[in-house]
Write a protein that holds these residues in place. Structure first.
Motif, mmCIF file in Angstrom:
data_model
loop_
_atom_site.group_PDB
_atom_site.id
_atom_site.type_symbol
_atom_site.label_atom_id
_atom_site.label_comp_id
_atom_site.label_asym_id
_atom_site.label_seq_id
_atom_site.Cartn_x
_atom_site.Cartn_y
_atom_site.Cartn_z
ATOM 1 N N HIS A 145 0.846 -1.207 0.000
ATOM 2 C CA HIS A 145 0.000 0.000 0.000
ATOM 3 C C HIS A 145 0.875 1.248 0.000
ATOM 4 O O HIS A 145 0.619 2.207 -0.742
ATOM 5 N N LEU A 146 1.925 1.224 0.777
ATOM 6 C CA LEU A 146 2.835 2.363 0.892
ATOM 7 C C LEU A 146 3.601 2.590 -0.412
ATOM 8 O O LEU A 146 3.711 3.715 -0.906
ATOM 9 N N LEU A 147 4.123 1.521 -1.008
ATOM 10 C CA LEU A 147 4.877 1.654 -2.249
ATOM 11 C C LEU A 147 3.984 2.093 -3.406
ATOM 12 O O LEU A 147 4.449 2.752 -4.342
ATOM 13 N N GLU A 148 2.700 1.714 -3.369
ATOM 14 C CA GLU A 148 1.774 2.147 -4.412
ATOM 15 C C GLU A 148 1.412 3.628 -4.289
ATOM 16 O O GLU A 148 1.071 4.273 -5.280
ATOM 17 N N LEU A 149 1.495 4.172 -3.088
ATOM 18 C CA LEU A 149 1.105 5.560 -2.868
ATOM 19 C C LEU A 149 2.235 6.554 -3.152
ATOM 20 O O LEU A 149 1.988 7.671 -3.602
ATOM 21 N N VAL A 150 3.480 6.188 -2.867
ATOM 22 C CA VAL A 150 4.583 7.137 -3.048
ATOM 23 C C VAL A 150 5.120 7.057 -4.478
ATOM 24 O O VAL A 150 4.819 6.115 -5.210
ATOM 25 N N ASN A 151 5.919 8.060 -4.869
ATOM 26 C CA ASN A 151 6.451 8.035 -6.230
ATOM 27 C C ASN A 151 7.667 7.114 -6.340
ATOM 28 O O ASN A 151 8.227 6.675 -5.341
ATOM 29 N N ALA A 152 8.058 6.836 -7.582
ATOM 30 C CA ALA A 152 9.169 5.914 -7.814
ATOM 31 C C ALA A 152 10.519 6.583 -7.622
ATOM 32 O O ALA A 152 11.497 5.926 -7.283
ATOM 33 N N SER A 153 10.580 7.894 -7.832
ATOM 34 C CA SER A 153 11.847 8.610 -7.787
ATOM 35 C C SER A 153 12.519 8.522 -6.423
ATOM 36 O O SER A 153 13.736 8.359 -6.329
ATOM 37 N N HIS A 154 11.714 8.638 -5.359
ATOM 38 C CA HIS A 154 12.259 8.587 -3.997
ATOM 39 C C HIS A 154 11.488 7.549 -3.172
ATOM 40 O O HIS A 154 11.043 7.806 -2.069
ATOM 41 N N ARG A 155 11.369 6.383 -3.749
ATOM 42 C CA ARG A 155 10.579 5.305 -3.150
ATOM 43 C C ARG A 155 11.141 4.877 -1.798
ATOM 44 O O ARG A 155 10.405 4.738 -0.823
ATOM 45 N N ALA A 156 12.432 4.660 -1.716
ATOM 46 C CA ALA A 156 13.042 4.231 -0.452
ATOM 47 C C ALA A 156 12.963 5.337 0.589
ATOM 48 O O ALA A 156 12.611 5.103 1.748
ATOM 49 N N PHE A 157 13.300 6.545 0.171
ATOM 50 C CA PHE A 157 13.293 7.682 1.099
ATOM 51 C C PHE A 157 11.896 7.942 1.657
ATOM 52 O O PHE A 157 11.705 8.032 2.881
ATOM 53 N N LEU A 158 10.893 8.062 0.788
ATOM 54 C CA LEU A 158 9.540 8.404 1.231
ATOM 55 C C LEU A 158 8.931 7.302 2.089
ATOM 56 O O LEU A 158 8.392 7.564 3.165
ATOM 57 N N SER A 159 9.010 6.051 1.618
ATOM 58 C CA SER A 159 8.398 4.957 2.378
ATOM 59 C C SER A 159 9.098 4.773 3.718
ATOM 60 O O SER A 159 8.456 4.492 4.734
ATOM 61 N N GLY A 160 10.416 4.962 3.737
ATOM 62 C CA GLY A 160 11.157 4.803 4.980
ATOM 63 C C GLY A 160 10.910 5.928 5.959
ATOM 64 O O GLY A 160 10.688 5.688 7.152
ATOM 65 N N VAL A 161 10.901 7.181 5.474
ATOM 66 C CA VAL A 161 10.754 8.322 6.381
ATOM 67 C C VAL A 161 9.357 8.384 6.988
ATOM 68 O O VAL A 161 9.212 8.623 8.193
ATOM 69 N N VAL A 162 8.312 8.163 6.190
ATOM 70 C CA VAL A 162 6.958 8.228 6.766
ATOM 71 C C VAL A 162 6.765 7.113 7.786
ATOM 72 O O VAL A 162 6.120 7.301 8.828
ATOM 73 N N TYR A 163 7.331 5.950 7.484
ATOM 74 C CA TYR A 163 7.228 4.833 8.430
ATOM 75 C C TYR A 163 7.938 5.159 9.738
ATOM 76 O O TYR A 163 7.404 4.924 10.833
ATOM 77 N N GLN A 164 9.129 5.747 9.639
ATOM 78 C CA GLN A 164 9.893 6.013 10.852
ATOM 79 C C GLN A 164 9.406 7.259 11.586
ATOM 80 O O GLN A 164 9.529 7.335 12.812
ATOM 81 N N LEU A 165 8.854 8.236 10.872
ATOM 82 C CA LEU A 165 8.227 9.362 11.572
ATOM 83 C C LEU A 165 6.995 8.875 12.330
ATOM 84 O O LEU A 165 6.684 9.378 13.418
ATOM 85 N N GLY A 166 6.303 7.902 11.766
ATOM 86 C CA GLY A 166 5.202 7.276 12.497
ATOM 87 C C GLY A 166 5.702 6.587 13.747
ATOM 88 O O GLY A 166 5.079 6.641 14.809
#
Length: 524
Positions: free
Chosen positions: A414-435
């Motif tokens: 769900h997370l990978l489908e929502l974020v863009n491909a350009s910064h996939r690791a950064f976005l999915s990782g940061v939102v998860y860890q800010l949570g």
């Protein structure tokens, strides 16, 4: 030939092709800029319930059991696909094991260092607080320099920190090494998740996502089992040191394993697309060598970023609120012995793994949001028996854990489908860890609240943790339902990155996927 001799129509044709190619790349690796006009917001809110209830199964010619059957999708995976998946899966599992080494041995560590359990839970809290730092550093590194090198660096640093934890002599040293571990744990999730999932066949992604996050539960099982195995080793009451020294050896296997395999194909495709985009930058010269894609990501992902931090905060509260203090509840409130405690933790986390796999597959029927909502309702139903009389009702806790990890089984895809491909690791990782950061005090909050409810007639320091955990988790499960009802979904978004000039086949998708693709850019 001088450019003045080139036919105008030829030049215009090349310019048109160049612009089309550039726009295609942008469309593929970035999401559209959010539209926050009132008309768009009203339309978006009106579509939340209809899109939630427009089940993917209604748009498929397959029967439900054909859709959830994971075998056809798994057969599409190559040896390389399996290799990269398990590299990511076991990295996350060992990451989780190292985290839970503190959780399962908290009373022993507290006794060794001369502090109370509540103070030791601050070690868990610090881990969660510092995870966002690691996600930022290594998420960006993974998106710019590749998945392989950050993976190896993180594993090496795991070895150092886990060895150091086994040698601590006082509480301040404990907090210091756990803070460093927090950075590394935050770094591991984005690298491990994209390594495991980003380049897999579409038909296999749901079941693979379902297994990936419950690797967290497998890590919990490993921590509990090996804690029991090492409990009587080293000095009396300090077997936890052996546990950390043992855990330091496991990343060595991952380092050797990852060293034998090349960079992932998904990253190489992303790198080539970014290179094309930056080379075509109008500024040219030196500036064409600089990756400017981060600015496009900021402009297009800021609203989605805010939503995902809220969602992942609630998500992390479901696990940390229901698990981090559970062993302490069994030990302190109900006097559960080490053998039964080990059985309870292992069985409940096995239930979590099963839940993740099952719900991950069934999200193909219901969509991502509805599958998670069903899990939250399930968890709410078992909250009371799970935390009251936990020694007897541990079966209910197993079912609750199955629901929690079932929801988490949907989260990675769900997370990978929502974020863009350009910064996939950064976005999915940061939102998860800010949570994680926002939910970092879960165990400490529960421990402090529990101290307000001493059990009459019991030994000093015996508190009613069960009451606090039940109320706390019930509130979190309810909040998750609200957040998901209001949230976006890009069901079956194509995660594949196509190289410039490469033939891109248009895949037929369900109506719900198409509609959600537009709804969730906040512009329809």
């Amino acid at each position: 030939m001088d450019t003045k001799d080139v036919p105008v129509t030829y030049v215009e044709s090349n310019v048109s092709l160049y612009e089309e190619d550039t726009e295609r790349i942008k469309h593929e690796i970035f999401n559209e800029k959010p539209d926050i006009s009132w008309s768009s917001i009203i339309h978006y809110l009106k579509t939340r319930i209809p899109t939630l209830l427009d089940l993917p199964i209604r748009h498929s010619e397959k029967t439900w059991y054909q859709i959830v059957n994971p075998l056809p999708g798994l057969r599409q995976m190559s040896r390389s696909d399996y290799n990269f998946y398990f590299l990511g899966f076991f990295a996350w599992t060992i990451d989780a094991m190292d985290f839970f080494c503190v959780s399962v041995s908290a009373p022993d560590i507290a006794l060794t260092l001369g502090v109370n359990v509540t103070q030791i839970t601050w070690g868990l809290t610090l881990v969660l607080m510092f995870r966002s730092v690691g996600a930022v550093i290594f998420g960006l590194m993974a998106d710019y320099y590749g998945r392989k090198i950050p993976y190896i660096i993180i594993c090496f640093l795991f070895i150092v920190v886990e060895l150091g934890t086994g040698f601590i002599q006082n509480y301040h040293q404990f907090l210091a090494v756990r803070s460093l571990f927090g950075i590394l744990m935050g770094a591991m999730y984005p690298v491990a998740s994209v390594t495991a999932l980003e380049n897999q066949p579409d038909a296999a992604k749901s079941v693979l996502s379902g297994l990936f996050l419950p690797g967290y539960s497998l890590g919990y099982i490993f921590a509990m089992v090996f804690y029991r195995a090492f409990q009587t080793t080293f000095k009396e009451g300090e077997g936890w040191r052996s546990l950390f020294w043992f855990s330091a050896g496991l990343p060595v296997i991952l380092i050797v394993w990852r060293s034998f395999f090349p960079e992932s194909e998904a990253f190489l495709r992303l790198k080539e697309s970014k290179k094309k985009l930056n080379t075509d930058n109008e500024k040219g010269g030196f500036f064409s060598k600089i990756d400017t894609s981060v600015w496009i990501t900021i402009k297009t992902e800021w609203l989605m970023f805010i939503y995902l931090v809220i969602l992942l905060t609630a998500f992390n509260f479901t696990t940390h609120g229901s698990q981090d203090l559970y062993v302490t509840l069994l030990t302190k409130q109900y006097g559960v012995g080490p053998d039964l405690k080990t059985i309870i933790v292992v069985v409940s986390n096995l239930a979590g793994i099963v839940g993740g796999i099952v719900v991950g597959s069934f999200s193909e029927l219901f969509g991502r949001r509805l599958a998670i909502i069903i899990c939250m309702i399930w968890c709410g139903a078992f909250s009371y028996p799970a935390f009251f009389d936990a020694k007897t009702n541990w079966w209910a806790y197993s079912l609750l854990t199955g629901g929690v990890m079932g929801a988490w089984g949907v989260a990675p895809i769900h997370l990978l489908e929502l974020v863009n491909a350009s910064h996939r690791a950064f976005l999915s990782g940061v939102v998860y860890q800010l949570g994680n950061l926002a939910s970092s005090a879960a165990s400490t909050i529960e421990a402090k609240l529990g101290e307000r409810f001493p059990i009459e007639g019991a030994a000093p320091g015996t508190y009613n943790y069960g009451k606090v955990m039940c109320i706390f988790c019930g509130a979190i499960f309810a909040s998750m339902v609200v957040i998901l009802v209001l949230g976006p979904e890009r069901f079956h978004k194509d995660l594949t990155i196509h190289l410039p000039g490469e033939h891109q086949e248009e895949e037929e998708s369900s109506d719900i996927s198409s509609r959600e693709e537009h709804d969730t850019t906040y512009k329809s």
